[in-house]
Design a protein around this motif. Structure first.
Motif, short mmCIF file in Angstrom:
data_model
loop_
_atom_site.label_atom_id
_atom_site.label_comp_id
_atom_site.label_asym_id
_atom_site.label_seq_id
_atom_site.Cartn_x
_atom_site.Cartn_y
_atom_site.Cartn_z
N UNK A 1 -15.74 6.57 -2.32
CA UNK A 1 -14.76 5.66 -1.74
C UNK A 1 -15.31 4.99 -0.49
N UNK B 1 -0.57 15.03 -1.33
CA UNK B 1 -1.22 13.86 -0.78
C UNK B 1 -2.63 13.71 -1.36
N UNK B 2 -3.26 14.85 -1.70
CA UNK B 2 -4.59 14.78 -2.30
C UNK B 2 -4.54 14.03 -3.62
N UNK C 1 -5.24 6.48 -5.40
CA UNK C 1 -5.60 5.33 -4.58
C UNK C 1 -7.10 5.04 -4.69
N UNK D 1 -8.75 1.52 -5.68
CA UNK D 1 -9.60 0.79 -4.75
C UNK D 1 -11.02 0.65 -5.29
N UNK E 1 -4.16 10.45 -2.94
CA UNK E 1 -5.46 9.94 -2.53
C UNK E 1 -6.34 9.67 -3.75
N UNK F 1 0.84 -1.18 0.00
CA UNK F 1 0.00 0.00 0.00
C UNK F 1 0.88 1.24 0.00
N UNK G 1 4.01 7.86 2.60
CA UNK G 1 3.47 9.20 2.69
C UNK G 1 4.52 10.16 3.23
N UNK H 1 -14.17 16.85 -4.51
CA UNK H 1 -13.39 16.03 -3.58
C UNK H 1 -14.32 15.25 -2.65
N UNK I 1 -14.52 11.18 -2.23
CA UNK I 1 -14.30 10.53 -0.94
C UNK I 1 -15.54 9.76 -0.50
N UNK J 1 2.25 2.33 4.22
CA UNK J 1 1.51 3.48 3.68
C UNK J 1 2.00 4.78 4.32
N UNK K 1 1.52 5.29 -0.80
CA UNK K 1 0.94 6.61 -1.04
C UNK K 1 1.97 7.51 -1.71
#
Lengths: 329, 298
Positions: A301, A245-246, A252, A256, A249, A56, A134, A294, A298, A130, A58
């Protein structure tokens, strides 16, 4: 036989569709088509690391950033370089390469970074891995922001040549899908998947865990680096803030929601989410309700994780596309 | 370097460490009880800060009432998040919960932007808090002094709850072994919800202090302190409350000294230093200073 015709037909239809788009779409729509392809590359390549092997990570945007900046520095015209980056080391300042080798080099540098960070970090597992990746992403962002003589720091590199077009993007998408596909349906890929499913059993069967993990991370990083190069030359600018990081995300989420381990799933969600985000943008700007896109991503998700944790496609591909041998599974 | 400067830096480290410790406790408790790294925890800090702004500036409540209000808001948000997102996922692989918590964090941040606007807002405690007092020839703002003094009180209260009350016993039993605790008649759902409430209340207070200390708040403010508090929890040993406290103070001190003692050109590398040390600690000492030896981390 049927499968071969299907693949050739699909590829021909895609090329035809791209050619039509190239001649009829305006710049905005074309760039959207390119973004879909770039996210396709990112999602399929992260799927190799994250979905097949269960690492995993990031850190995908970190590899994108490394590849993107490398590629940009190589294609940047030596005439403009001294103006933008007066403190650049002289060997780098005089270097000028065409787009294709620059992309490859960008990918390779990202791959090298993956090996360097992978050797220590891949000893960790699950969410500890992860968190470590990150951390790596944040470190890369801080370094890019501070290495002003090479990256122009927070200002970012702008005025890059507009080299990316749909052919480059979809050519690379085809390569990354092909590579991931070949990996998945090979004994090597089965080794990776067995590491994901049961490490102990895989190790008992004689699979060396560490090299396999490192390779999975490095291949993923190579394509992330290439995607970074394509990205930079599409929007003609690179800033440290873009590789956040966004972004990690978002990629990911695509993996997923599409299904960890499903290449088709990654491609489908890359298309859907990139278009959905673009759909929300005018809404956000016209009604100044920023953040709706966003939130939508999310929410999808979280709902998927609760009600269908294996994702849309699980880890399978459409039956029509599978090699005959695996159909008996 | 003169002693006053050094003392000032140590004091700043203590303040920053207090706030990291308060947030890190929540990370550690939630991890301890259901093995979840809850990244939405940092955003509770933001919610706490905005709740403080609302109660203090708009309702004009006295500071003790604001604190109670913020504790209530934080606890409520913790319970809500657990109920909506994490309870349906209980028993899923660890990484599932981790991804979900990133999702929740994104939702909270963007809801914040949507409802409160992304503009940073000024935030100020009543003037009596911004005055300086002199302690043994050394001046310090009242707000800073309160952060340093209130944090240990909150921690003492927490340790009392965990070690001396029935709910605390249930929490510790659940952390030890969820299934066995259930067999022994512990109400798992209530215990987990209570853990979230407790951790989130402390994070909310962390937000109140953060706003009071730095004077500016915005909807994205919780993310980085949240991540750093997680680093603090890792340093101390995830799952251990004393570890989280210790880790918080160590990280706060280390960060301030990194910026304060090295030449200024290095100060912008502060975050790289924090997350670099995270990676190093995970590698050489994955269980932290006070953490238990957990096999799956190796």
């Amino acid at each position: 036989m049927q499968r071969r015709y299907l693949v050739i037909g699909g590829a021909a239809a895609t090329v035809a569709a791209l050619a039509l788009m190239q001649s009829f779409f305006n710049d905005y729509l074309l760039s959207l088509v390119c973004f879909v392809g770039i996210f396709g590359i990112l999602a399929t390549s992260l799927n190799l690391t994250n979905g097949f092997t269960g690492l995993f990570s990031l850190g995908h945007p970190a590899f994108m950033a490394i590849g993107g900046y490398t590629c940009a520095l190589l294609t940047f015209s030596p005439v403009k370089k001294p103006l933008f980056l007066p403190e650049l080391p002289s060997w780098l300042a005089s270097l000028h390469l065409p787009f294709f080798p620059s992309l490859i080099l960008g990918g390779l540098v990202a791959m090298a970074a993956a090996v360097i960070i992978g050797i220590p970090v891949l000893r960790l597992k699950g969410h500890y891995l992860a968190v470590a990746t990150m951390g790596f992403l944040i470190i890369v962002q801080v370094l890019i922001t501070n290495m002003e003589n090479i990256t122009r720091g927070p200002l970012g590199l702008n005025g890059l040549d507009e080299l990316t077009n749909v052919w480059w993007v979809y050519g690379w998408l085809a390569v990354s899908i092909y590579v991931c596909w070949k990996v998945k349906f090979s004994s090597y890929g089965r080794a990776l998947i067995s590491i994901r499913d049961n490490e102990m059993a895989a190790s008992c069967l004689g699979i060396s865990l560490f090299p396999a993990r490192l390779q999975a991370l490095a291949i993923g990083a190579f394509f992330a680096g290439v995607a970074g190069g394509l990205w930079g030359h599409l929007i003609t600018a690179l800033t440290p803030g873009s590789f956040s990081l966004a972004l990690a995300f978002s990629i990911v989420v695509m993996v997923v929601v599409g299904g960890s381990g499903s290449i088709t799933g990654s491609v489908i969600t890359a298309i859907l989410f990139t278009i959905a985000k673009e759909f929300f943008r005018p809404l956000e700007e016209n009604y100044s309700v920023y953040g709706v896109g966003e939130i939508f991503m999310a929410l999808v998700l979280v709902v998927i994780l609760i009600y269908r944790p294996q994702g849309l496609m699980g880890d399978s591909e459409p039956k029509l596309l599978l090699p005959r041998k695996t159909l008996t599974k | 370097m003169d002693t006053a400067y050094l003392a000032q830096q140590l004091l700043n480290g203590l303040i920053l460490g207090s706030m990291y410790a308060l947030v890190a406790i929540g990370f550690s408790m939630i991890y301890g009880i259901i093995n979840l790294i809850n990244f939405a925890h940092g955003d509770i800090l933001m919610i706490g800060a905005f709740a403080t702004l609302g109660l203090l500036a708009h309702l004009g409540l006295p500071i003790w009432a604001v604190m109670i209000g913020v504790i209530a808001v934080g606890a409520f948000c913790g319970i809500l998040i657990e109920r909506i997102a994490f309870r349906p996922m209980r028993g899923a692989p660890q990484v599932t919960g981790f991804i979900a918590s990133l999702g929740i964090s994104i939702i909270i941040q963007n809801l914040g932007i949507l409802l409160l606007s992304a503009q940073p807002r000024n935030f100020s405690f009543p003037p009596s808090f911004l005055q300086s007092v002199s302690v043994s020839g050394f001046s310090i703002r009242v707000v800073d002094l309160s952060i340093i003094l209130v944090t240990p009180l909150l921690m003492a209260a927490l340790l009392y709850i965990v070690h001396r009350t029935k709910m605390g016993v249930a929490m510790r039993a659940t952390a030890e072994n969820l299934d066995v605790a259930r067999l022994m008649g512990v109400n798992i759902n209530r215990t987990i919800a209570f853990t979230f409430a407790l951790g989130s209340a402390l994070a909310g207070i962390g937000g109140l202090m953060w706003g009071g200390k730095f004077g500016q708040i915005d909807p994205l403010m919780g993310f980085l302190p949240g991540l750093k508090s997680f680093v603090a929890a890792v340093i101390g040993g995830v799952g251990s409350i004393p570890g989280a406290i210790l880790g918080g103070y160590i990280l706060g001190m280390a960060e301030v000294l990194f910026v304060g003692l090295l030449p200024p050109i290095y100060s912008s590398y502060r975050d790289a230093f924090v997350f670099g040390s995270l990676i190093v600690i995970l590698l050489i000492m994955p269980n932290g200073i006070l953490g238990k030896n957990v096999e799956e981390r190796a």
